[in-house]
Scaffold this motif. Structure first.
Motif, PDB file in Angstrom:
ATOM      1  N   ASN A   1       0.850  -1.133   0.086  1.00  0.00           N
ATOM      2  CA  ASN A   1       0.109  -0.040  -0.014  1.00  0.00           C
ATOM      3  C   ASN A   1       0.955   1.236   0.033  1.00  0.00           C
ATOM      4  O   ASN A   1       0.597   2.444  -0.666  1.00  0.00           O
ATOM      5  CB  ASN A   1      -0.894  -0.051   1.249  1.00  0.00           C
TER       6      ASN A   1
ATOM      7  N   VAL B   1       5.889  -5.092   6.572  1.00  0.00           N
ATOM      8  CA  VAL B   1       4.678  -4.702   5.551  1.00  0.00           C
ATOM      9  C   VAL B   1       3.809  -3.906   6.163  1.00  0.00           C
ATOM     10  O   VAL B   1       3.355  -2.959   5.538  1.00  0.00           O
ATOM     11  CB  VAL B   1       4.295  -6.186   5.024  1.00  0.00           C
TER      12      VAL B   1
ATOM     13  N   GLY C   1       1.496   0.082   5.336  1.00  0.00           N
ATOM     14  CA  GLY C   1       0.239   0.095   5.157  1.00  0.00           C
ATOM     15  C   GLY C   1      -0.465  -1.220   4.767  1.00  0.00           C
ATOM     16  O   GLY C   1      -1.535  -1.404   4.305  1.00  0.00           O
ATOM     17  N   GLY C   2       0.459  -2.196   4.891  1.00  0.00           N
ATOM     18  CA  GLY C   2      -0.127  -3.648   4.554  1.00  0.00           C
ATOM     19  C   GLY C   2       0.053  -4.011   3.143  1.00  0.00           C
ATOM     20  O   GLY C   2       0.200  -3.158   2.318  1.00  0.00           O
ATOM     21  N   LEU C   3      -0.497  -5.320   3.110  1.00  0.00           N
ATOM     22  CA  LEU C   3      -0.677  -5.837   1.498  1.00  0.00           C
ATOM     23  C   LEU C   3      -1.826  -5.462   0.917  1.00  0.00           C
ATOM     24  O   LEU C   3      -3.072  -5.515   1.432  1.00  0.00           O
ATOM     25  CB  LEU C   3      -0.330  -7.324   1.675  1.00  0.00           C
ATOM     26  N   LYS C   4      -1.988  -5.448  -0.452  1.00  0.00           N
ATOM     27  CA  LYS C   4      -3.317  -5.018  -1.047  1.00  0.00           C
ATOM     28  C   LYS C   4      -3.937  -6.604  -1.177  1.00  0.00           C
ATOM     29  O   LYS C   4      -3.361  -7.595  -1.180  1.00  0.00           O
ATOM     30  CB  LYS C   4      -3.075  -4.336  -2.428  1.00  0.00           C
ATOM     31  N   GLU C   5      -5.278  -6.500  -1.337  1.00  0.00           N
ATOM     32  CA  GLU C   5      -6.228  -7.645  -1.337  1.00  0.00           C
ATOM     33  C   GLU C   5      -5.750  -8.639  -2.379  1.00  0.00           C
ATOM     34  O   GLU C   5      -5.755  -9.999  -2.205  1.00  0.00           O
ATOM     35  CB  GLU C   5      -7.521  -6.853  -1.422  1.00  0.00           C
TER      36      GLU C   5
ATOM     37  N   THR D   1      -2.885  -9.256  -3.591  1.00  0.00           N
ATOM     38  CA  THR D   1      -1.396  -9.721  -3.614  1.00  0.00           C
ATOM     39  C   THR D   1      -1.299 -11.226  -3.724  1.00  0.00           C
ATOM     40  O   THR D   1      -1.957 -11.799  -3.118  1.00  0.00           O
ATOM     41  CB  THR D   1      -0.797  -9.204  -2.271  1.00  0.00           C
ATOM     42  N   LEU D   2      -0.473 -11.646  -4.626  1.00  0.00           N
ATOM     43  CA  LEU D   2      -0.288 -13.234  -4.703  1.00  0.00           C
ATOM     44  C   LEU D   2       0.993 -13.803  -4.676  1.00  0.00           C
ATOM     45  O   LEU D   2       1.013 -14.715  -4.288  1.00  0.00           O
ATOM     46  CB  LEU D   2      -0.538 -13.541  -6.241  1.00  0.00           C
ATOM     47  N   LYS D   3       2.034 -12.807  -4.685  1.00  0.00           N
ATOM     48  CA  LYS D   3       3.555 -13.317  -4.305  1.00  0.00           C
ATOM     49  C   LYS D   3       4.060 -12.257  -3.389  1.00  0.00           C
ATOM     50  O   LYS D   3       3.961 -10.929  -3.432  1.00  0.00           O
ATOM     51  CB  LYS D   3       4.025 -13.285  -5.472  1.00  0.00           C
ATOM     52  N   LEU D   4       4.746 -12.761  -2.535  1.00  0.00           N
ATOM     53  CA  LEU D   4       5.665 -12.090  -1.406  1.00  0.00           C
ATOM     54  C   LEU D   4       7.057 -12.524  -1.523  1.00  0.00           C
ATOM     55  O   LEU D   4       7.197 -13.779  -1.542  1.00  0.00           O
ATOM     56  CB  LEU D   4       5.329 -12.297  -0.052  1.00  0.00           C
TER      57      LEU D   4
ATOM     58  N   LEU E   1       3.721  -8.677  -5.080  1.00  0.00           N
ATOM     59  CA  LEU E   1       3.154  -8.447  -6.354  1.00  0.00           C
ATOM     60  C   LEU E   1       1.770  -8.973  -6.572  1.00  0.00           C
ATOM     61  O   LEU E   1       1.392  -9.929  -5.944  1.00  0.00           O
ATOM     62  CB  LEU E   1       3.922  -9.343  -7.488  1.00  0.00           C
TER      63      LEU E   1
END
Lengths: 323, 442
Positions: free
Chosen positions: B298, B315, B319-323, B325-328, B356
């Protein structure tokens, strides 16, 4: 939050270029557009019909074979169909086009396992099939001369010899005729100009490099100049004649550069191009046939795995030789 | 002066604008750190005798070491109490013995950490000893213990130190920010390395997409007569050791060999700063700059993060991950390692945390090889990736070896360019592992 979900784990790299087999094939079709356009301008609407029949047959046969509904699929059948049309006379019988195009897909490609697994250039396999089966329609001495912009004229009614079949015929054409394509010949082979435009596009898009076309055309030029007998004005012009007449430009830029059936190593690609040039000229100058592009490329296709094996590049900082 | 160009390579979208202009912010020290005992190439560390559950530790205190030379000691990154010692998730995939420390909120330095005195009086041996004691490893991501590279065998004369500021991995900007914000420290660190090695000169290589960093570094070396800045053509993998050395020095590191065989030692810009901190302040390596970025983050940022901080907390602080997100990924998108979940610690080699989304992650299956040779042309070490991958796929590991599979350093160019989306690097990795296994058996 997405954090609670399990993430996808896979081996790096995690980003990929946007290129796909389909985008590569579409680029080849774009490259063939000026060639197709020139064919219609030179040989009339019959050329267009031939191309449409060939492309439609190839796509349909492949879709049926693979039982796929998406008949464009990866685009490779359309490319094979269009390339096959390019090596036909301007107005062959429709059934010859259908049989040859189907043979290109089935015998040239699918029996080997489909895209990526075929050994020989599919379009040239198709041509070889119709060449040995119905040589009369394909012979070099009954070919229609182009009638530029004469749409609707019955091209097939007039026949003439191709320049390679008859030297007397050849010297009646200027080199600029060969460059523009205003000479008898196959649909897509006569206009060096259109072929070059498409070739530059393929080079710009990174789908071909200089080695195969350069090796091929360079060898044909040198052989033509040295052994061509200088009948076309002088020795150098005879070399240029051999480059521009017949199927060398089409072969060097579109057939010998077919990815699947040619070497992957840089040195191998150069050897492949030179080999094609040598065999083409051996056939043209000392063989029975007037033209040798088809068989030259097919023969070199056959030795592609051997070429790759003997031309393994030296790795960065390496000293040892080929594997 | 522009450098030469190496063969092969690719031009992926760099996506550095997400964080390139963001100054490094210091992340608040976490409540808890989990510090793996293996954060480097070489022998894993063992906890010191005094480090047991419930032991009190101070920031910077050494908590683990190894008797092996190729290793790097590990220090507490916060002050507090040891609450656990045992296996924990690790970015490299397998659980690793780790020490968990819960903060006392004081963030107090250990008393032993103090400036060691005038750096001008240090001998090469002193410098090497300090670099070793402070646990410095290669911060570009390879995590090779820095003191080992500063201690070449007697018979190898090192004349050039190359500093890697290429940062060719897409998305990452940690090194870029370090160059903009700590140029003096980089140059000082480089001078310490030159001194430790008895080298003659230093070269700082920077890709020319970082014009501001080139300018700042040129300014910083203007007074030095044996240090130059070398602007490099922007092309991945420009920062790979062998490519970087080729374009900056014209020397070719032999196949299977090390840079020291051509008289070169190569360190990352971040490592140079860490060496400066060690020599000037006596500070051990307990924090590093991490680029937190990607379409799934974010609020992308460059953060100074304590070693052992959970990636999940880093992370969250962005602001954390977007909904979607498929790969870290830990590291960059070309060579980084994908993680199943963010419950892993930041370690010394963590240059980036990349998230990503479904827009960037390729999920479709691969098609047959169409022998387009794009992998061959893009390979920076001139291999035939498609042939090696095929050999590997069919279990023909001898053939893979003959095709120089072991020269592959897994940069990912071949997989990246492949129009058939074949996981070439993955197959080559399998081949390399099998070749190594077979060698060990012999």
């Amino acid at each position: 939050m997405g954090m609670d979900n399990k993430m996808i784990v896979s081996s790096s790299p995690h980003i990929r270029s946007i290129e796909s087999i389909q985008s590569v094939m579409t680029d080849v079709l774009i490259a063939l557009f000026p060639v197709a356009l020139m064919a219609v301008l030179l040989f009339g609407y019959q050329a267009l019909i031939t191309m449409v029949i060939s492309v439609a047959t190839a796509m349909l046969v492949e879709a049926l074979w693979l039982r796929k509904r998406d008949i464009y699929n990866d685009g490779s059948a359309a490319v094979t169909g269009l390339l096959f049309a390019m090596v036909l006379p301007p107005s062959p019988p429709w059934w010859l086009v259908v049989v040859g195009s189907a043979a290109a897909i089935i015998i040239g490609k699918q029996v080997f396992g489909g895209i990526g697994y075929n050994i020989f250039n599919p379009a040239l396999v198709g041509r070889a099939v119709v060449l040995v089966s119905w040589g009369g329609y394909m012979a070099g001495n009954i070919w229609s001369p182009p009638q530029p912009f004469a749409f609707g004229a019955d091209v097939a009614a007039v026949t003439g010899a191709t320049a390679l079949a008859d030297q007397g015929e050849a010297i009646q054409y200027k080199l600029s005729d060969f460059f523009i394509g205003n000479v008898p010949g196959c649909l897509g082979e006569t206009s060096a100009l259109a072929l070059l435009i498409g070739g530059i596009w393929l080079y710009y898009r990174g789908h071909i490099d200089w080695r195969i076309p350069g090796g091929y055309i360079g060898t044909v030029f040198i052989m033509g100049a040295v052994f061509g007998g200088g009948f076309y004005d002088n020795h150098l012009m005879t070399g240029l004649f051999h480059v521009l007449a017949g199927g060398v430009m089409l072969g060097a830029l579109y057939m010998a550069t077919d990815m699947v059936t040619t070497p992957v190593t840089p040195a191998g690609r150069l050897i492949f191009g030179i080999g094609c040039g040598l065999i083409t000229m051996l056939i043209r100058l000392w063989g029975v046939l007037p033209e040798g592009v088809t068989y030259a490329i097919l023969l070199m296709n056959a030795v592609t795995p051997i070429i790759d094996n003997f031309t393994v590049p030296k790795q960065f900082g390496g000293v040892n030789k080929s594997a | 002066m522009s450098s030469t160009v190496f063969k092969g390579g690719v031009h992926p979208d760099y996506n550095k604008e997400l964080t390139a202009t963001m100054a490094v912010k210091t992340m608040k020290p976490p409540e808890k750190v989990v510090i793996p005992l293996q954060q480097h190439i070489g022998a894993p560390c063992e906890p010191l005798e005094s480090i047991v559950v419930d032991a009190e530790v101070k920031k910077g205190q050494k908590i683990a070491e190894s008797s092996g030379f190729v290793s790097a000691p590990i220090h507490a990154s916060i002050s507090g109490k040891v609450t656990a010692i045992g296996p924990y998730n690790h970015p490299l995939g397998r659980p690793v013995e780790s020490i968990t420390i819960e903060s006392d909120g004081e963030d107090k330095w250990d008393e032993s950490i103090k400036p060691p005195g005038n750096p001008d009086n240090l001998t090469p041996g002193d410098i090497r000893k300090m670099v070793q004691e402070t646990g410095i490893v290669g911060l570009g991501g390879a995590t090779f213990p820095a003191h080992v590279k500063l201690s070449p065998p007697e018979d190898k004369k090192i004349d050039i130190v190359v500093i890697n500021g290429a940062e060719c991995e897409p998305y990452l900007t940690a090194d870029h920010r370090v160059m903009l914000e700590k140029p003096e420290e980089i140059v000082f660190g480089l001078k310490m390395m030159i001194k430790a090695l008895g080298a003659e000169k230093g070269i700082i290589g920077i890709e020319d997409n970082k014009a501001d960093a080139i300018k700042v570094m040129e300014q910083a070396v203007s007074e030095e007569d044996n240090i130059t800045v070398s602007p490099l053509h922007t092309k991945y993998p420009q920062g790979a050791e062998k490519m970087l050395i080729q374009v900056t020095t014209g020397r070719i590191v032999p196949s299977g060999g090390l840079p020291l065989e051509v008289g070169v030692v190569n360190h990352n810009v971040g490592t140079a700063v860490a060496i400066t901190d060690a020599v000037r302040e006596g500070k051990p390596l307990i924090e590093r700059v991490v680029t937190v970025t990607g379409s799934g983050i974010n609020r992308p940022a460059n953060l100074l993060v304590r070693v052992g901080t959970p990636v999940s907390e880093v992370v969250e602080s962005c602001g954390g991950l977007k909904e979607n997100t498929l790969k870290l990924v830990i590291g960059g998108p070309m060579m980084g390692i994908a993680q199943p979940n963010p419950e892993i610690p930041v370690i010394k080699g963590t240059s980036g945390i990349l998230a990503l989304t479904d827009e960037d992650v390729y999920l479709a299956e691969s098609s047959p090889c169409i022998r387009c040779a794009k992998c061959v042309d893009s390979c920076p070490v001139q291999l035939m990736p498609t042939s090696i991958a095929q050999a590997s796929e069919h279990g023909l590991y001898k053939r893979a070896e003959k095709l120089h599979a072991m020269d592959c350093f897994e940069c990912g160019c071949c997989s990246y360019v492949c129009p058939s989306k074949i996981p070439l690097v993955q197959w080559i990795r399998i081949g390399k592992a099998e070749i190594t296994k077979a060698k060990k058996k012999q």
